[in-house]
Scaffold this active site. Structure first.
Site, PDB file in Angstrom:
ATOM      1  N   HIS A 158       1.315  -1.223   0.038  1.00 24.67           N
ATOM      2  CA  HIS A 158       0.037   0.272  -0.280  1.00 24.67           C
ATOM      3  C   HIS A 158       1.119   1.286   0.125  1.00 24.67           C
ATOM      4  CE1 HIS A 158      -2.982   2.577   1.078  1.00 24.67           C
ATOM      5  NE2 HIS A 158      -4.152   1.689   0.740  1.00 24.67           N
ATOM      6  N   HIS A 159       0.007   2.170  -0.581  1.00 21.43           N
ATOM      7  CA  HIS A 159       1.310   3.596  -0.907  1.00 21.43           C
ATOM      8  C   HIS A 159       1.166   4.356   0.506  1.00 21.43           C
ATOM      9  CE1 HIS A 159       2.806   4.389  -5.227  1.00 21.43           C
ATOM     10  NE2 HIS A 159       1.622   3.870  -5.037  1.00 21.43           N
ATOM     11  N   TRP A 160       0.464   3.817   2.025  1.00 23.90           N
ATOM     12  CA  TRP A 160       0.391   4.345   2.759  1.00 23.90           C
ATOM     13  C   TRP A 160       1.625   3.525   3.454  1.00 23.90           C
ATOM     14  CZ3 TRP A 160      -4.610   5.429   5.392  1.00 23.90           C
ATOM     15  CH2 TRP A 160      -5.503   6.276   4.187  1.00 23.90           C
ATOM     16  N   ASN A 195       6.819   7.057   3.547  1.00 24.17           N
ATOM     17  CA  ASN A 195       7.378   8.158   2.713  1.00 24.17           C
ATOM     18  C   ASN A 195       7.629   8.806   2.617  1.00 24.17           C
ATOM     19  OD1 ASN A 195       4.789   7.052   0.337  1.00 24.17           O
ATOM     20  ND2 ASN A 195       4.186   6.978   1.967  1.00 24.17           N
TER      21      ASN A 195
END
Length: 513
Positions: free
Chosen positions: A157-159, A335
């Site tokens: 997941h991008h999170w 990120n």
């Protein structure tokens, strides 16, 4: 076929992560969607693959993932949404990750080239989605084909991580799996050779700002969970694969400078022209051309605003995050790329006047590199949403930023991914990485074929110098895998893709595969 949930090995107290941490604002600046990657290991270039059985792969990946999840607990965590505070947390509960191992009774053939830009569900693992507290946020699928070639596909997941953090994750996974591919009975201490990581997800702690107020705020979390408001109606998307060779990329960068200088003596303008102080890199030239060509194909009103979102290009803007020595906090997980958008009038973002493309490329470069740790901190802390007057000048993408007039470019072509991943003597290093098409995007219940205006850029083999060379290329053992050009997967709504491919500059510098 084997499908199972892998749990981590018990870890020493010294390696235990915190119970839970709030997802950082930089994490939530990324879209609430899945990141798929597929790595191909080709039997033609790694002969030992033919004699590596499915059972060996299953055992090695099972044991390797148990070790990996003990060392990298974020991959076996879960998300938790606190409805009272509206905050999202990453809870290190060791619930594990999903593993699927299958055998396909057909050869790989040219599937590894992914020239049609479509997602092949045969290779794709279960997509991880943040909608269920008990759903895993990392899954992996290992596919062995009849020719001996192997595809390893992951869903994250991008999170959880951006692409640079994802390579940290995959490097640790490859090391853990290689131990048991080399010796199925290997005995190893969990902390022996383990990379030290910082699990805090407190990005602002690294920026050394004078304002220590905490983020995210309730306002931030509430906005990230709000339904998207489309600036243009959703529409089905079409995919194209564009090849830029090394030669054409150098020619593009050189041409942008030449075109700017040709008009500079006769045109009164505030455009930047090439000089020893004002220069651009290949990536900047390519990103300018793609942004301009996509904007032209959309036919936006001249007063409309288009925004470039560059969530990653392979560089860490906070160098301290990559340190993992004993005196540091370890490698930062989360990120770290600038979660900001760069807005410009559509009249400026155009390839119709080629003399302005150098100026656009220069603006892209300086905007990206001028996002200092302090500015990044302020953008996240004070939100700076693109269309809310109370949130500053508009530097941070809202949930809708990937579905309107905007363009998102993710360029990983310069990241040394192949050099960092090594699964041992039997499996070796992946020959290539691909997204194998852009999977459907689901955002708060709305599913689209693809994020309209998304470009994903990977490195192409050096042998890919023409369409014929691409079609005929079959790697062999011992080949020197020299760096090549760039392969760009472009997703656009179907009615605008034809206009994009008719762009004269794209036709000059790119090959449509």
């Amino acid at each position: 076929m084997v499908v199972k949930r892998i749990l981590p090995l018990p870890r020493p107290a010294g390696l235990a992560p915190p119970t839970e941490v709030p997802l950082d604002g930089q994490d939530l600046a990324m879209p609430k969607m899945v990141m798929h990657c597929i790595w191909f290991f080709l039997a033609s270039s790694q002969p030992s693959l033919e004699s590596t059985s499915l059972q060996e792969l299953e055992q090695a990946f099972t044991l390797g993932m148990q070790l990996f999840l003990a060392r990298f607990p974020a991959a076996g965590a879960r998300t938790r949404h606190d409805k009272d505070t509206a905050r999202w947390y990453l809870e290190y509960n060791d619930q594990g990750a999903d593993l699927e191992v299958i055998q396909l009774d057909r050869p790989l053939q040219d599937d590894w080239k992914a020239l049609d830009g479509k997602c092949d569900s045969v290779f794709a693992p279960r997509p991880v989605m943040i909608f269920d507290d008990d759903a895993s946020i990392f899954s992996i699928k290992v596919t062995r084909l009849s020719c001996g070639s192997v595809a390893i596909s992951t869903s994250t997941h991008h999170w959880l991580v951006d692409f640079v953090g994802y390579i940290d994750l995959m490097e640790e996974l490859s090391h853990c799996v290689s131990i048991f591919l080399n010796d199925p009975n290997a005995q190893i201490n969990i902390d022996e050779g383990a990379t030290k990581f910082d699990w805090s997800r407190d990005l602002l702690a690294y920026s050394k700002q004078l304002e220590p107020e905490s983020i995210p705020s309730a306002t931030w979390f509430t906005e990230r969970g709000s339904p998207p408001q489309m600036t243009r109606a959703p529409s089905s998307c079409h995919y194209a694969s564009l090849l830029f060779t090394q030669e054409s990329l150098e020619k593009l960068k050189r041409s942008l400078a030449e075109w700017a200088l040709e008009t500079a003596p006769t045109t009164a303008t505030d455009r930047i022209v090439p000089s020893k102080d004002n220069w651009i890199a290949t990536n900047d030239a390519l990103h300018a051309l793609l942004w301009a060509a996509i904007t032209d194909a959309r036919g936006l009103d001249l007063n409309a605003t288009t925004q470039l979102h560059t969530p990653l290009d392979g560089r860490r803007l906070l160098s301290s995050l990559s340190s993992a020595d004993s005196q540091s906090r370890g490698k930062y997980i989360g990120n770290v790329h600038p979660g900001h958008v760069f807005p410009l009038p559509s009249s400026v973002v155009s390839a119709k006047d080629r003399s302005g493309l150098f100026n656009l490329a220069w603006l892209i470069r300086t905007q990206y590199l001028n996002v200092t740790p302090g500015q990044m901190s302020a953008i996240i802390r004070h939100h700076n949403y693109t269309d809310a007057e109370t949130f500053g000048p508009g530097r941070l993408p809202k949930c809708t930023s990937m579905f309107g007039n905007d363009v998102t470019i993710s360029n990983v072509a310069r990241i040394p991914v192949r050099q960092r991943l090594d699964f041992g003597e039997k499996l070796g290093k992946p020959y290539t990485l691909t997204v194998v098409g852009m999977v459907p995007v689901t955002l708060n219940g709305l599913t689209l074929d693809s994020a309209d205006g998304t470009c994903f850029i990977i490195q192409a083999p050096a042998e890919w110098t023409s369409k014929e060379a691409v079609l005929q290329h079959q790697p062999r053992s011992g080949d020197n895998q020299a760096p090549g050009g760039m392969l760009v997967y472009v997703g656009m709504r179907s009615e605008e893709m034809d206009k994009l491919l008719q762009n004269s500059l794209l036709q000059e510098f790119a090959l449509v595969l």
